[in-house]
Design a protein around this motif. Sequence first.
Motif, PDB file in Angstrom:
ATOM      1  N   ASN A  84       0.827  -1.207   0.000  1.00 18.65           N
ATOM      2  CA  ASN A  84       0.000   0.000   0.000  1.00 18.65           C
ATOM      3  C   ASN A  84       0.862   1.258   0.000  1.00 18.65           C
ATOM      4  OD1 ASN A  84      -2.405  -1.407  -0.067  1.00 18.65           O
ATOM      5  ND2 ASN A  84      -2.637  -1.424   2.155  1.00 18.65           N
ATOM      6  N   GLU A  85       1.957   1.239   0.761  1.00 20.08           N
ATOM      7  CA  GLU A  85       2.891   2.367   0.788  1.00 20.08           C
ATOM      8  C   GLU A  85       3.452   2.633  -0.605  1.00 20.08           C
ATOM      9  OE1 GLU A  85       7.480   2.764   2.207  1.00 20.08           O
ATOM     10  OE2 GLU A  85       6.116   1.865   3.658  1.00 20.08           O
ATOM     11  N   CYS A  86       3.844   1.590  -1.304  1.00 20.21           N
ATOM     12  CA  CYS A  86       4.419   1.759  -2.645  1.00 20.21           C
ATOM     13  C   CYS A  86       3.378   2.242  -3.649  1.00 20.21           C
ATOM     14  CB  CYS A  86       5.048   0.455  -3.125  1.00 20.21           C
ATOM     15  SG  CYS A  86       6.609   0.115  -2.312  1.00 20.21           S
ATOM     16  N   ILE A  87       2.161   1.749  -3.537  1.00 18.28           N
ATOM     17  CA  ILE A  87       1.103   2.211  -4.439  1.00 18.28           C
ATOM     18  C   ILE A  87       0.861   3.702  -4.240  1.00 18.28           C
ATOM     19  CG2 ILE A  87      -1.377   2.063  -4.931  1.00 18.28           C
ATOM     20  CD1 ILE A  87      -1.098  -1.003  -4.344  1.00 18.28           C
ATOM     21  N   GLU A  88       0.805   4.150  -3.000  1.00 20.03           N
ATOM     22  CA  GLU A  88       0.608   5.579  -2.732  1.00 20.03           C
ATOM     23  C   GLU A  88       1.798   6.398  -3.226  1.00 20.03           C
ATOM     24  OE1 GLU A  88      -2.166   7.105  -1.861  1.00 20.03           O
ATOM     25  OE2 GLU A  88      -3.018   5.095  -2.002  1.00 20.03           O
ATOM     26  N   PHE A  89       3.018   5.897  -3.029  1.00 20.71           N
ATOM     27  CA  PHE A  89       4.209   6.583  -3.519  1.00 20.71           C
ATOM     28  C   PHE A  89       4.139   6.708  -5.040  1.00 20.71           C
ATOM     29  CE2 PHE A  89       8.501   6.908  -5.074  1.00 20.71           C
ATOM     30  CZ  PHE A  89       9.132   7.754  -4.185  1.00 20.71           C
ATOM     31  N   ALA A  90       3.791   5.614  -5.707  1.00 15.99           N
ATOM     32  CA  ALA A  90       3.700   5.626  -7.172  1.00 15.99           C
ATOM     33  C   ALA A  90       2.625   6.602  -7.649  1.00 15.99           C
ATOM     34  CB  ALA A  90       3.418   4.218  -7.693  1.00 15.99           C
ATOM     35  N   ARG A  91       1.493   6.636  -6.967  1.00 12.62           N
ATOM     36  CA  ARG A  91       0.430   7.578  -7.338  1.00 12.62           C
ATOM     37  C   ARG A  91       0.903   9.019  -7.250  1.00 12.62           C
ATOM     38  NH1 ARG A  91      -4.593   4.707  -4.261  1.00 12.62           N
ATOM     39  NH2 ARG A  91      -5.216   3.387  -5.992  1.00 12.62           N
TER      40      ARG A  91
END
Length: 95
Positions: free
Chosen positions: A74-81
């Motif tokens: 979830n952290e990486c998805i938010e970072f990517a967004r």
Amino acid sequence: MNVLFGDVIHATPREHGINSGSFFEWRVKKSLDSTQIYVSLAMIPDGYAGSEGSPTNHINFDLVTATRVRDKLNECIEFARRHDRSMPNHTTGDN
């Protein structure tokens, strides 16, 4: 190939599986031409099984570690967004 050689711009700490040499790590990568953002993973499995040339890799986590792995994804998805210029600047609420 563009994503294989792209830069890792964010990585979570490694989680180890049942075997001491195994690990799982979420990464956010930028394509070589800096036009795309990808969420990927790096791993060395506990073991693998499958026909020659097409192994199926396995890594096993206890429930506490599995929860951390989910949170790191979830952290990486938010970072990517936040870093993907092609996506609208909003979250969908999907988990």
